[in-house]
Every structure is written in structure tokens, then in C-alpha cells.
Enzyme design. Structure first.
Site, short mmCIF file in Angstrom:
data_model
loop_
_atom_site.label_atom_id
_atom_site.label_comp_id
_atom_site.label_asym_id
_atom_site.label_seq_id
_atom_site.Cartn_x
_atom_site.Cartn_y
_atom_site.Cartn_z
N ARG A 166 0.84 -1.21 0.00
CA ARG A 166 0.00 0.00 0.00
C ARG A 166 0.87 1.25 0.00
NH1 ARG A 166 -3.14 1.69 4.03
NH2 ARG A 166 -2.39 0.36 5.72
N ILE A 211 3.20 4.40 -0.26
CA ILE A 211 4.53 4.60 -0.83
C ILE A 211 5.18 3.25 -1.13
CG2 ILE A 211 6.86 5.45 -0.32
CD1 ILE A 211 5.56 7.63 1.44
N ASN A 248 10.28 0.14 4.70
CA ASN A 248 9.28 1.19 4.46
C ASN A 248 8.11 1.15 5.43
OD1 ASN A 248 7.47 2.99 2.58
ND2 ASN A 248 6.34 1.07 2.83
N ALA A 249 7.80 -0.02 6.01
CA ALA A 249 6.61 -0.14 6.86
C ALA A 249 6.65 0.89 7.98
CB ALA A 249 6.53 -1.54 7.46
N ILE A 264 3.92 3.33 10.91
CA ILE A 264 2.60 3.70 11.42
C ILE A 264 2.69 5.03 12.15
CG2 ILE A 264 1.76 1.33 11.70
CD1 ILE A 264 2.44 1.60 14.73
N GLY A 279 2.86 16.71 18.34
CA GLY A 279 1.86 15.63 18.25
C GLY A 279 2.46 14.31 17.79
N TYR A 317 6.72 9.29 16.83
CA TYR A 317 7.06 9.12 15.40
C TYR A 317 8.37 9.85 15.08
CZ TYR A 317 6.17 9.18 10.29
OH TYR A 317 6.25 9.05 8.92
N LYS A 342 11.73 8.05 13.74
CA LYS A 342 12.26 8.37 12.41
C LYS A 342 13.64 9.00 12.49
CE LYS A 342 8.90 6.83 9.83
NZ LYS A 342 9.13 5.73 8.87
N TYR A 395 5.39 15.47 2.84
CA TYR A 395 4.00 15.00 2.81
C TYR A 395 3.67 14.41 1.44
CZ TYR A 395 3.18 16.95 7.37
OH TYR A 395 3.23 17.19 8.73
N ILE A 396 3.37 13.12 1.44
CA ILE A 396 3.08 12.38 0.21
C ILE A 396 1.60 11.98 0.24
CG2 ILE A 396 3.75 10.39 -1.22
CD1 ILE A 396 6.08 12.38 -0.65
N1 LIG Z 1 2.76 9.37 3.54
C1 LIG Z 1 3.62 10.30 3.85
O1 LIG Z 1 3.41 11.49 3.60
C2 LIG Z 1 4.90 9.96 4.53
C3 LIG Z 1 5.79 11.00 4.81
C4 LIG Z 1 7.00 10.70 5.40
C5 LIG Z 1 7.32 9.39 5.68
N2 LIG Z 1 6.43 8.40 5.41
C6 LIG Z 1 6.83 7.04 5.73
O2 LIG Z 1 6.71 6.24 4.56
C7 LIG Z 1 6.37 4.90 4.92
C8 LIG Z 1 5.11 4.48 4.17
O3 LIG Z 1 4.06 5.37 4.51
P1 LIG Z 1 2.63 5.30 3.77
O4 LIG Z 1 2.04 6.65 3.89
O5 LIG Z 1 2.79 4.69 2.43
O6 LIG Z 1 1.83 4.32 4.77
P2 LIG Z 1 0.49 3.48 4.53
O7 LIG Z 1 -0.20 3.91 3.27
O8 LIG Z 1 -0.26 3.57 5.82
O9 LIG Z 1 1.03 1.98 4.33
C9 LIG Z 1 1.77 1.40 5.35
C10 LIG Z 1 2.23 0.03 4.95
O10 LIG Z 1 3.02 -0.50 6.02
C11 LIG Z 1 2.46 -1.73 6.45
N3 LIG Z 1 2.69 -1.90 7.89
C12 LIG Z 1 2.28 -1.13 8.92
N4 LIG Z 1 2.68 -1.64 10.09
C13 LIG Z 1 3.36 -2.78 9.79
C14 LIG Z 1 4.01 -3.79 10.55
N5 LIG Z 1 4.06 -3.74 11.90
N6 LIG Z 1 4.58 -4.82 9.90
C15 LIG Z 1 4.55 -4.91 8.56
N7 LIG Z 1 3.97 -3.99 7.76
C16 LIG Z 1 3.37 -2.95 8.38
C17 LIG Z 1 0.98 -1.65 6.11
O11 LIG Z 1 0.41 -2.95 6.06
P3 LIG Z 1 -1.21 -3.14 6.00
O12 LIG Z 1 -1.58 -2.80 4.58
O13 LIG Z 1 -1.41 -4.57 6.34
O14 LIG Z 1 -1.77 -2.18 6.99
C18 LIG Z 1 1.07 -0.96 4.76
O15 LIG Z 1 1.42 -1.89 3.76
C19 LIG Z 1 6.19 4.90 6.43
O16 LIG Z 1 7.38 4.47 7.04
C20 LIG Z 1 5.93 6.36 6.75
O17 LIG Z 1 6.29 6.67 8.08
C21 LIG Z 1 5.23 8.66 4.84
#
Ligand SMILES: NC(=O)c1ccc[n+]([C@@H]2O[C@H](COP(=O)([O-])OP(=O)(O)OC[C@H]3O[C@@H](n4cnc5c(N)ncnc54)[C@H](OP(=O)(O)O)[C@@H]3O)[C@@H](O)[C@H]2O)c1
Length: 241
Positions: free
Chosen positions: A12, A14, A82-83, A85, A143, A147, A151, A179-180
Site C-alpha cells: 500500500r 509509498i 518502508n513499513a 505507522i 503531536g 514518530y 524516524k 507529505y506524500i
Molecule cells: N505518507 C507520507 O506522507 C509519509 C511521509 C513521510 C514518511 N512516510 C513514511 O513512509 C512509509 C510508508 O508510509 P505510507 O504513507 O505509504 O503508509 P500506509 O499507506 O499507511 O502503508 C503502510 C504500509 O506498512 C504496512 N505496515 C504497517 N505496520 C506494519 C508492521 N508492523 N509490519 C509490517 N507492515 C506494516 C501496512 O500494512 P497493511 O496494509 O497490512 O496495513 C502498509 O502496507 C512509512 O514508514 C511512513 O512513516 C510517509
């Protein structure tokens, strides 16, 4: 050269974009996820990429899952941690559980996933590890004490491990997305997103998951062998380190 790549949280957001881009680059990709079976099934149907379910917070599950993938697909040469929360709360309201869940997944998860592939990479004298950190690990975010701490820890982990892996042909790098436009970010109240977050991004928009994926493909390539211990900030100019 085609290699085996493992992307955590690769079904899912990124991670899905990273999995697809690595496949597009010719690699054999395995994607892990935590619990969303429907999303994982749909992802495999769409892409043909195999998914595997376990929590990165569980060391034994990581070791067993990695063993299984290596038996099925071959030695893992590319690992993308990448995983991740969020469990956001202002610090005075943050519970020990919210702290622990985020640290266990977003920081200890990197140890749990990297440790079982490290010896093999050292033996083969080749490895590419890419850790997905965050802009909020660089600048801190109200907040998100949990996290931001996790990170920022990912960046320290990246820099230390890069020094250990260098002579063994293993590079370890981090990407700090801003922010993605994934579910994680679209879950933020639209008013907050449009009035408070996007105006802080000089390019005037959210990033696309594919923009992070392209950074990963480069860092995971043989061409990037002289880059290790580094952090790529991909944040539309929001925070200049
Ligand atoms: N989105 C942003 O703007 C942003 C910005 C900076 C950094 N990030 C970082 O980028 C990464 C991906 O973010 P995203 O926004 O793409 O997140 P997301 O859409 O919520 O997807 C998260 C993915 O990680 C998996 N996951 C969560 N907890 C896990 C665990 N304990 N073990 C294995 N897999 C796990 C989820 O599995 P399920 O599908 O089973 O839930 C999902 O596949 C994260 O590390 C996040 O902190 C994101």
C-alpha cells in the site's frame, strides 16, 4: 542485474509504488504487510508481486519470513524498510502504548528486518538497504514525539550501519519524504491539509508515491555504489537540511 528485493509495507501507499518501481527496474520483488489482506490481495492481482504477512515489530516472525522468501525467491540483495505507522497525540496525552507501538514498528522494525539479511549480504559482498524515514524525523513535529523519535532513530541507524557495511559492498541510505499523498496523509482533515500543510510546501503540492519510489530505485541500483550513509530529503522544499 536483476536481484531479489524485499519491501516492507510494500502492498500500500509509498511501499506499493516502491514495489512496482523495483519490479519495473527488473528485480524480483516480495512485499510484506501487517494485516490488510484485501489490499494485499488486490495488489498481487494488479501487479503479480507476491505478498507476505507478518509484523516487522516481531523479530522471530521477520527471521522466519525472510527465510521463507529466500527459499522461494533467492537471496535478498535489496531491502527497503518502508513499513510505518502513526499513533499521534500531544505528549501530555500520549500513552505508553502509543509510544511503544510506533517505536516497535518504525525503529525496532528496522533492526528486526535488517539483522536477518545482514550476514548473507556480508557473505555475498553486496547489499542495498534503503530506510524510509520522514521529514518529521529531521525537524520534529508537535503531536508526533513517538514518530519523530523513531524516524530520527532510523537516520542514526542508517549512518552507523553504512560504516559497518561499506567494506562489504553494502550501502545503507535513508529517504526522508515530506507529505506524500497516501492514505496516511489523506486521513488528515482536509481543511488542515489545504490551509495549514500544503501552504508550507514551496512546490505547492503533496508529493507522489512514485517520486519516492524513483529515489529508491536509484539507491538500490549498482550505479549508486558510492552513496552510503546519506539521506535524500524529498519534501518539495518544505525543510532544507
Ligand atoms: N505518507 C507520507 O506522507 C509519509 C511521509 C513521510 C514518511 N512516510 C513514511 O513512509 C512509509 C510508508 O508510509 P505510507 O504513507 O505509504 O503508509 P500506509 O499507506 O499507511 O502503508 C503502510 C504500509 O506498512 C504496512 N505496515 C504497517 N505496520 C506494519 C508492521 N508492523 N509490519 C509490517 N507492515 C506494516 C501496512 O500494512 P497493511 O496494509 O497490512 O496495513 C502498509 O502496507 C512509512 O514508514 C511512513 O512513516 C510517509
Amino acid at each position: 542485474m536483476a536481484r531479489v528485493a524485499l519491501v516492507t509495507g510494500g502492498s500500500r501507499g509509498i511501499g506499493a509504488a516502491i514495489s512496482k518501481a523495483l519490479k519495473q527496474a527488473g528485480h524480483t520483488v516480495a512485499a510484506t504487510y501487517a494485516g490488510n489482506d484485501d489490499a494485499a490481495r488486490a495488489f498481487t492481482e494488479e501487479t503479480g508481486i507476491q505478498t507476505y504477512k507478518w509484523s516487522v515489530a516481531d523479530y522471530d516472525a521477520c527471521a522466519a519470513g525472510i527465510r521463507r522468501i529466500e527459499e522461494e525467491l533467492g537471496p535478498i540483495d535489496i531491502l527497503v524498510n518502508n513499513a510505518g505507522i502513526t499513533r499521534d497525540a500531544m505528549f501530555h496525552k500520549m500513552t505508553p502504548q502509543q509510544w511503544k507501538e510506533v517505536i516497535d514498528t518504525n525503529l525496532t522494525g528496522l533492526f528486526n528486518m535488517t539483522h536477518p539479511v545482514w550476514s548473507g549480504m556480508r557473505d555475498r559482498k553486496y547489499g542495498r538497504i534503503v530506510n524510509i524515514s520522514s521529514i518529521n524525523g529531521q525537524k520534529g513535529q508537535a503531536g508526533q514525539a513517538n514518530y519523530s523519535a523513531a524516524k530520527a532513530g532510523d537516520l542514526g541507524f542508517t549512518k552507523a550501519l553504512a560504516q559497518e557495511g561499506a567494506r562489504a559492498g553494502i550501502t545503507v541510505n535513508a529517504i526522508c519524504p515530506g507529505y506524500i499523498g497516501t492514505e496516511m496523509v489523506r486521513a488528515i482533515d482536509e481543511k488542515v491539509l489545504n490551509e495549514r500543510i500544503i501552504p508550507q510546501i514551496p512546490v505547492g503540492r503533496l508529493g507522489e508515491p512514485e517520486e519516492i519510489a524513483r529515489c529508491v530505485v536509484f539507491l538500490a541500483s549498482e550505479d549508486a555504489g558510492f552513496i552510503t550513509g546519506s539521506t535524500i530529503s524529498a519534501n518539495g522544499g518544505q525543510f532544507v537540511v
